[in-house]
Design an enzyme around this catalytic site. Sequence first.
Site, PDB file in Angstrom:
ATOM      1  N   ARG A  20       1.201  -1.410   0.253  1.00 40.51           N
ATOM      2  CA  ARG A  20       0.235  -0.584  -0.262  1.00 40.51           C
ATOM      3  C   ARG A  20       0.893   1.216  -0.273  1.00 40.51           C
ATOM      4  O   ARG A  20       2.391   1.563   0.229  1.00 40.51           O
ATOM      5  CB  ARG A  20      -1.398  -0.408   0.866  1.00 40.51           C
ATOM      6  CG  ARG A  20      -0.296  -0.178   2.471  1.00 40.51           C
ATOM      7  CD  ARG A  20      -0.979   0.594   3.571  1.00 40.51           C
ATOM      8  NE  ARG A  20      -0.964   1.986   3.171  1.00 40.51           N
ATOM      9  CZ  ARG A  20      -0.156   2.682   3.814  1.00 40.51           C
ATOM     10  NH1 ARG A  20       1.700   1.682   4.088  1.00 40.51           N
ATOM     11  NH2 ARG A  20       0.193   4.067   2.857  1.00 40.51           N
ATOM     12  N   GLY A  21       0.204   2.019  -0.118  1.00 42.00           N
ATOM     13  CA  GLY A  21       0.732   4.029  -0.481  1.00 42.00           C
ATOM     14  C   GLY A  21       0.995   4.081  -1.489  1.00 42.00           C
ATOM     15  O   GLY A  21       1.389   3.524  -2.335  1.00 42.00           O
ATOM     16  N   ALA A  22       0.727   5.082  -1.706  1.00 41.30           N
ATOM     17  CA  ALA A  22       0.162   5.863  -3.506  1.00 41.30           C
ATOM     18  C   ALA A  22       1.676   5.630  -4.020  1.00 41.30           C
ATOM     19  O   ALA A  22       1.687   4.861  -5.249  1.00 41.30           O
ATOM     20  CB  ALA A  22      -0.249   6.882  -3.381  1.00 41.30           C
ATOM     21  N   GLY A  23       2.779   5.974  -3.727  1.00 44.58           N
ATOM     22  CA  GLY A  23       4.104   5.650  -4.250  1.00 44.58           C
ATOM     23  C   GLY A  23       4.601   4.166  -4.653  1.00 44.58           C
ATOM     24  O   GLY A  23       4.804   3.720  -5.683  1.00 44.58           O
ATOM     25  N   ARG A  63      -7.283  -1.060  -6.849  1.00 47.63           N
ATOM     26  CA  ARG A  63      -7.335  -0.096  -6.245  1.00 47.63           C
ATOM     27  C   ARG A  63      -7.666   1.508  -7.241  1.00 47.63           C
ATOM     28  O   ARG A  63      -7.295   2.069  -8.229  1.00 47.63           O
ATOM     29  CB  ARG A  63      -6.253   0.753  -5.727  1.00 47.63           C
ATOM     30  CG  ARG A  63      -6.509  -0.250  -3.946  1.00 47.63           C
ATOM     31  CD  ARG A  63      -5.520   0.222  -2.768  1.00 47.63           C
ATOM     32  NE  ARG A  63      -6.274   0.968  -1.947  1.00 47.63           N
ATOM     33  CZ  ARG A  63      -5.344   1.224  -1.183  1.00 47.63           C
ATOM     34  NH1 ARG A  63      -4.631   1.232  -0.806  1.00 47.63           N
ATOM     35  NH2 ARG A  63      -6.594   2.411  -0.573  1.00 47.63           N
ATOM     36  N   CYS A 126      -1.367   9.256   9.213  1.00 52.32           N
ATOM     37  CA  CYS A 126      -1.536   8.158   8.072  1.00 52.32           C
ATOM     38  C   CYS A 126       0.004   7.546   7.875  1.00 52.32           C
ATOM     39  O   CYS A 126       1.010   7.792   8.663  1.00 52.32           O
ATOM     40  CB  CYS A 126      -2.303   8.187   6.219  1.00 52.32           C
ATOM     41  SG  CYS A 126      -1.783   6.819   5.562  1.00 52.32           S
ATOM     42  N   ASP A 195      -2.110  10.712  -2.470  1.00 54.63           N
ATOM     43  CA  ASP A 195      -2.719   9.695  -3.213  1.00 54.63           C
ATOM     44  C   ASP A 195      -3.275  10.522  -4.736  1.00 54.63           C
ATOM     45  O   ASP A 195      -2.521   9.597  -5.769  1.00 54.63           O
ATOM     46  CB  ASP A 195      -4.015   9.102  -2.936  1.00 54.63           C
ATOM     47  CG  ASP A 195      -3.403   8.305  -1.777  1.00 54.63           C
ATOM     48  OD1 ASP A 195      -3.907   8.607  -0.835  1.00 54.63           O
ATOM     49  OD2 ASP A 195      -3.313   7.114  -1.612  1.00 54.63           O
ATOM     50  N   LYS A 206      -5.492  10.016   1.916  1.00 57.70           N
ATOM     51  CA  LYS A 206      -6.168   9.218   3.258  1.00 57.70           C
ATOM     52  C   LYS A 206      -7.612  10.232   4.206  1.00 57.70           C
ATOM     53  O   LYS A 206      -7.294  11.852   4.991  1.00 57.70           O
ATOM     54  CB  LYS A 206      -5.025   8.884   4.656  1.00 57.70           C
ATOM     55  CG  LYS A 206      -5.955   8.173   5.277  1.00 57.70           C
ATOM     56  CD  LYS A 206      -6.166   6.511   4.914  1.00 57.70           C
ATOM     57  CE  LYS A 206      -5.398   6.086   3.881  1.00 57.70           C
ATOM     58  NZ  LYS A 206      -6.128   4.945   2.680  1.00 57.70           N
ATOM     59  N   LYS A 231       1.530  12.478  -9.075  1.00 52.19           N
ATOM     60  CA  LYS A 231       0.110  12.067  -8.019  1.00 52.19           C
ATOM     61  C   LYS A 231      -0.641  12.956  -9.004  1.00 52.19           C
ATOM     62  O   LYS A 231      -1.928  13.064  -7.906  1.00 52.19           O
ATOM     63  CB  LYS A 231       0.640  12.259  -6.580  1.00 52.19           C
ATOM     64  CG  LYS A 231       1.337  11.256  -6.849  1.00 52.19           C
ATOM     65  CD  LYS A 231       2.069  10.870  -4.693  1.00 52.19           C
ATOM     66  CE  LYS A 231       2.666   9.685  -4.604  1.00 52.19           C
ATOM     67  NZ  LYS A 231       3.111   9.425  -3.733  1.00 52.19           N
TER      68      LYS A 231
HETATM   69  P1  RI2 Z   1       2.532   7.846   0.222  1.00 52.00           P
HETATM   70  C1  RI2 Z   1      -1.977   6.268   0.483  1.00 52.00           C
HETATM   71  O1  RI2 Z   1      -3.042   5.550   1.335  1.00 52.00           O
HETATM   72  C2  RI2 Z   1      -1.708   7.256   2.084  1.00 52.00           C
HETATM   73  O2  RI2 Z   1      -2.874   8.429   2.472  1.00 52.00           O
HETATM   74  C3  RI2 Z   1      -0.781   8.327   2.136  1.00 52.00           C
HETATM   75  O3  RI2 Z   1      -1.001   9.748   2.354  1.00 52.00           O
HETATM   76  C4  RI2 Z   1      -0.757   8.211   0.784  1.00 52.00           C
HETATM   77  O4  RI2 Z   1      -0.634   6.212   0.160  1.00 52.00           O
HETATM   78  C5  RI2 Z   1       0.742   8.525  -0.199  1.00 52.00           C
HETATM   79  O5  RI2 Z   1       1.785   7.509   0.142  1.00 52.00           O
HETATM   80  P2  RI2 Z   1      -3.070   3.446   1.198  1.00 52.00           P
HETATM   81  O6  RI2 Z   1      -2.178   3.102   0.427  1.00 52.00           O
HETATM   82  O7  RI2 Z   1       2.406   7.436  -1.396  1.00 52.00           O
HETATM   83  O8  RI2 Z   1      -2.683   3.578   2.680  1.00 52.00           O
HETATM   84  O9  RI2 Z   1       3.794   8.932  -0.008  1.00 52.00           O
HETATM   85  O10 RI2 Z   1      -4.783   3.430   1.452  1.00 52.00           O
HETATM   86  O11 RI2 Z   1       3.900   6.481   0.256  1.00 52.00           O
END
Ligand code: RI2
Length: 311
Positions: A20-23, A63, A126, A195, A206, A231
């Site tokens: 998880r995490g957008a990146g 997603r 988050c 995101d 988030k 993004k």
């Molecule tokens: P980075 C996450 O989404 C959070 O919303 C977080 O702030 C965002 O991605 C960006 O994360 P999720 O996958 O790319 O937890 O900065 O739903 O790591």
Amino acid sequence: MTFPDYVKSAYEDIKSMKIRGAGRIAIHAVKTLRMYISEMPEKINSENMKKIIRVAKFLNSSRPTAISLKNSLRFVLRYSYREENYSSDLLKRCDMFIETAKTSLEKIGNIAEERIKDGDTILTHCNSNAAISGIIKAHEKGKNIKVINTESRPAFQGRITSRVLAEKGLDVTMIVDSAVRYHIPDVDIVMVGADTITSNGVVINKIGTSQVAAFAHEARRPFLVCAETYKISPETLIGNLVSIEERPSNEVIPDDIKPDGLKVSNPVFDATPPEYITGIVTEIGLISPHSVYYVMKEKMGDIEDILRIGI
Ligand code: RI2
């Protein structure tokens, strides 16, 4: 079309939020697509290109909200409409994306670090690699800082933030999401991730981010968003709305204690308006949310061209 097992498991890992995490989901999707492309002959005929695009579409459907996922795959397939395509070119674009994502994070960290003063308390929500990159750098530079981080219900990504920062020796305090307003007087600066960023400077992040932003605004605390330019959502320029992912109710209340007939709403992202955003830290610098359109044009070029890739 049936997909190879590694494609199906990448899809499941992203969908279930194991990754998880957008990146991170963007990089994982590109690495998976890279694997698929590497099995293709050097000269890619139109049939094989259709198969690659189908895999990209499938990965993208894991997603719905983070545009980073779609943009990363589009970056790889940017010229897929050309008559002649070679797998070596596509593989190079995969590597280019992965490398750029890494260096972007490094640059964002350096810029965000400049905004953190010795003695500051930073609030983060988050778990965002981009948002915590500057915090970690400030700590490594010897700045005496404190961090307050939200637990981020219902998936508790805040626990990842606490663990990462605590393991690096930072002074971290975890709070429940509803304690942000209580603690905001102690905070000097807020740093969160994104995101998706829309063409008019709205940040989708988030769930709860917009509340944090409203409280920071009320308390006159700077609110910085840290995010790579991939993004930014090109489709928002033509009026598309960002679709907000709704996740299962059992993430909020387990099925065995859920009363019959109880309705549960579990949107996992919300929208923070540009008025609440002091600035967006990107790899090309600290920009105003009002300048997103220009950055989008500069970084992505012809938007129509991107949209016709069809992912
Ligand atoms: P980075 C996450 O989404 C959070 O919303 C977080 O702030 C965002 O991605 C960006 O994360 P999720 O996958 O790319 O937890 O900065 O739903 O790591």
